[in-house]
Design a protein around this motif. Sequence first.
Motif, PDB file in Angstrom:
ATOM      1  N   ASN A   1      68.090  67.125  18.944  1.00 23.63           N
ATOM      2  CA  ASN A   1      68.538  66.050  19.487  1.00 23.63           C
ATOM      3  C   ASN A   1      69.896  66.328  20.310  1.00 23.63           C
ATOM      4  O   ASN A   1      70.989  66.793  19.659  1.00 23.63           O
ATOM      5  CB  ASN A   1      68.892  64.980  18.462  1.00 23.63           C
ATOM      6  CG  ASN A   1      67.798  64.355  17.733  1.00 23.63           C
ATOM      7  OD1 ASN A   1      67.172  63.285  18.169  1.00 23.63           O
ATOM      8  ND2 ASN A   1      67.437  64.714  16.598  1.00 23.63           N
TER       9      ASN A   1
ATOM     10  N   TYR B   1      72.768  64.680  22.877  1.00 23.78           N
ATOM     11  CA  TYR B   1      73.280  63.321  23.119  1.00 23.78           C
ATOM     12  C   TYR B   1      74.061  63.794  24.644  1.00 23.78           C
ATOM     13  O   TYR B   1      74.905  64.570  24.495  1.00 23.78           O
ATOM     14  CB  TYR B   1      74.143  62.593  22.364  1.00 23.78           C
ATOM     15  CG  TYR B   1      73.385  62.186  21.044  1.00 23.78           C
ATOM     16  CD1 TYR B   1      72.841  61.124  21.005  1.00 23.78           C
ATOM     17  CD2 TYR B   1      73.165  63.156  20.062  1.00 23.78           C
ATOM     18  CE1 TYR B   1      71.989  60.547  19.853  1.00 23.78           C
ATOM     19  CE2 TYR B   1      72.347  62.595  19.018  1.00 23.78           C
ATOM     20  CZ  TYR B   1      71.895  61.384  18.773  1.00 23.78           C
ATOM     21  OH  TYR B   1      71.208  61.139  17.827  1.00 23.78           O
TER      22      TYR B   1
ATOM     23  N   LYS C   1      64.763  66.915  29.483  1.00 25.47           N
ATOM     24  CA  LYS C   1      63.440  66.247  28.811  1.00 25.47           C
ATOM     25  C   LYS C   1      62.184  66.610  29.629  1.00 25.47           C
ATOM     26  O   LYS C   1      61.360  66.899  29.056  1.00 25.47           O
ATOM     27  CB  LYS C   1      63.695  64.628  28.537  1.00 25.47           C
ATOM     28  CG  LYS C   1      62.585  63.880  27.991  1.00 25.47           C
ATOM     29  CD  LYS C   1      62.629  64.574  26.547  1.00 25.47           C
ATOM     30  CE  LYS C   1      61.414  63.457  26.035  1.00 25.47           C
ATOM     31  NZ  LYS C   1      61.196  64.097  24.436  1.00 25.47           N
TER      32      LYS C   1
ATOM     33  N   ASN D   1      64.484  66.167  22.127  1.00 24.75           N
ATOM     34  CA  ASN D   1      65.101  64.614  22.149  1.00 24.75           C
ATOM     35  C   ASN D   1      66.107  64.442  22.950  1.00 24.75           C
ATOM     36  O   ASN D   1      67.341  65.060  22.562  1.00 24.75           O
ATOM     37  CB  ASN D   1      65.273  64.083  20.814  1.00 24.75           C
ATOM     38  CG  ASN D   1      63.900  63.905  20.019  1.00 24.75           C
ATOM     39  OD1 ASN D   1      62.628  63.555  20.574  1.00 24.75           O
ATOM     40  ND2 ASN D   1      63.915  64.025  18.779  1.00 24.75           N
TER      41      ASN D   1
ATOM     42  N   HIS E   1      69.336  61.838  24.473  1.00 25.51           N
ATOM     43  CA  HIS E   1      69.790  60.415  24.368  1.00 25.51           C
ATOM     44  C   HIS E   1      70.725  60.216  25.203  1.00 25.51           C
ATOM     45  O   HIS E   1      71.762  61.146  25.286  1.00 25.51           O
ATOM     46  CB  HIS E   1      70.067  60.340  22.693  1.00 25.51           C
ATOM     47  CG  HIS E   1      69.292  60.525  21.865  1.00 25.51           C
ATOM     48  ND1 HIS E   1      68.329  59.729  21.106  1.00 25.51           N
ATOM     49  CD2 HIS E   1      68.704  61.882  21.263  1.00 25.51           C
ATOM     50  CE1 HIS E   1      67.511  60.485  20.162  1.00 25.51           C
ATOM     51  NE2 HIS E   1      67.878  61.666  20.294  1.00 25.51           N
TER      52      HIS E   1
ATOM     53  N   LYS F   1      63.562  54.493  29.392  1.00 16.94           N
ATOM     54  CA  LYS F   1      62.614  54.504  28.441  1.00 16.94           C
ATOM     55  C   LYS F   1      61.417  55.158  29.183  1.00 16.94           C
ATOM     56  O   LYS F   1      60.690  55.965  28.450  1.00 16.94           O
ATOM     57  CB  LYS F   1      62.073  53.087  27.853  1.00 16.94           C
ATOM     58  CG  LYS F   1      63.156  52.604  26.923  1.00 16.94           C
ATOM     59  CD  LYS F   1      63.039  50.838  26.717  1.00 16.94           C
ATOM     60  CE  LYS F   1      64.161  50.552  25.942  1.00 16.94           C
ATOM     61  NZ  LYS F   1      64.110  49.019  25.754  1.00 16.94           N
TER      62      LYS F   1
ATOM     63  N   ILE G   1      64.209  58.770  27.430  1.00 16.06           N
ATOM     64  CA  ILE G   1      65.589  59.126  26.954  1.00 16.06           C
ATOM     65  C   ILE G   1      65.878  58.194  26.179  1.00 16.06           C
ATOM     66  O   ILE G   1      65.629  57.003  26.239  1.00 16.06           O
ATOM     67  CB  ILE G   1      66.460  59.059  28.250  1.00 16.06           C
ATOM     68  CG1 ILE G   1      65.735  59.853  29.374  1.00 16.06           C
ATOM     69  CG2 ILE G   1      67.984  58.953  27.836  1.00 16.06           C
ATOM     70  CD1 ILE G   1      66.109  61.331  29.166  1.00 16.06           C
ATOM     71  N   GLY G   2      66.442  58.522  24.844  1.00 17.45           N
ATOM     72  CA  GLY G   2      66.836  57.566  23.885  1.00 17.45           C
ATOM     73  C   GLY G   2      67.757  56.578  24.195  1.00 17.45           C
ATOM     74  O   GLY G   2      68.824  57.033  24.819  1.00 17.45           O
ATOM     75  N   CYS G   3      67.723  55.304  23.985  1.00 19.03           N
ATOM     76  CA  CYS G   3      68.675  54.163  24.235  1.00 19.03           C
ATOM     77  C   CYS G   3      69.454  53.601  23.279  1.00 19.03           C
ATOM     78  O   CYS G   3      69.794  52.677  23.379  1.00 19.03           O
ATOM     79  CB  CYS G   3      67.911  53.238  25.042  1.00 19.03           C
ATOM     80  SG  CYS G   3      67.229  53.756  26.740  1.00 19.03           S
ATOM     81  N   ASP G   4      69.443  54.101  22.056  1.00 18.31           N
ATOM     82  CA  ASP G   4      69.772  53.550  20.890  1.00 18.31           C
ATOM     83  C   ASP G   4      71.420  53.220  20.763  1.00 18.31           C
ATOM     84  O   ASP G   4      72.052  52.414  20.206  1.00 18.31           O
ATOM     85  CB  ASP G   4      69.608  54.249  19.701  1.00 18.31           C
ATOM     86  CG  ASP G   4      68.096  54.219  19.144  1.00 18.31           C
ATOM     87  OD1 ASP G   4      67.352  53.439  19.894  1.00 18.31           O
ATOM     88  OD2 ASP G   4      67.696  54.958  18.102  1.00 18.31           O
TER      89      ASP G   4
END
Length: 320
Positions: free
Chosen positions: A3, A5, A48, A55, A57, A76, A80-83
């Motif tokens: 992961n 970030y 990505k 992963n 983000h 999305k 790409i993670g959007c949390d």
Amino acid sequence: MSNIYVFGECMIELRVDKALNSSQNDTSSKILKQAFAGDVLNTAIYLKRTFPALNAHFVSAVGHDKFSVDMLNFLKEEHIGCDFVFQSDNKIPGLYAIETDETGERTFNYWRENSAAKEVMPFITQDVIGKLAEGDMFFFSGISLAVITASDRPLFWKMLAQLKSAGVSIVFDPNYRARMWETPEQAKEQFEKAFSLSDIALPGVDDFQQLYGIKTADEVYNFCQQFNFEELVIKNGEAEILCYHQGKQYQFSVIPVTNVVDTTSAGDSFNGAYLGARINKQDIDSALKIASQAAGFVIQHQGAIVPKVAFTQFIEKQLP
């Protein structure tokens, strides 16, 4: 599964569409194409796209406006993670307009006074930091630092120290933009804090030339000896790339691109492919090769984010 970030700003991009404008006789108006881009986000997207199993983000803030909603949908679509993309109640994304000349060199104009990304740090609670600390890598840039409201930077440094203590690999690309800093001294202070906490640094010689008057890759290397990097990659345009890892020097010759259309995102795409390759356990020579190929492909197209299918098809042919 790894992961990664990335921390920074995504902006609304407006660029002159050369293909459409070439057919227009009216020189008093220009047809613009709207997209989304930002240096660390560009890196995440190319990482990505090159290594889909990883992963990536995005850590940032946007608004609740239509552009912000479209931006989140774009992220999305790129997987790409959007949390950790927070939504401000009273801010919106920044915007920039870009034009390129016949050699692919760029001219920018920015409007980011009300950018939500400037005020992202109050959204990052201790609980959020705990979740980021479970990641493998945290990437930020000189632009990421410049965008943050100055009063919030101590919160950023506190967060970064916690991530490093948790074993997250910290990666920094200086990406110096003079107009974003009050003084060169302010930028130097912030950059040197970043260098002191980073495990991997991805500077360009041009960053050091503008800020420190350092003009060669060897001089950049000498400057960086005061910091404890595990890995140092020095980019120098079409000149040779130098990399230092575990006491060993690596040199990589760049094959010049003859059809340069737009140099936007050259360094970002290089960063993404390189970091993805290294996380994916590729050796440095292989990582430098795929990163250089990715950047070479990107600068032959308009815009920071090139067409996905074309990039994916190209990069699949380059991977072992």
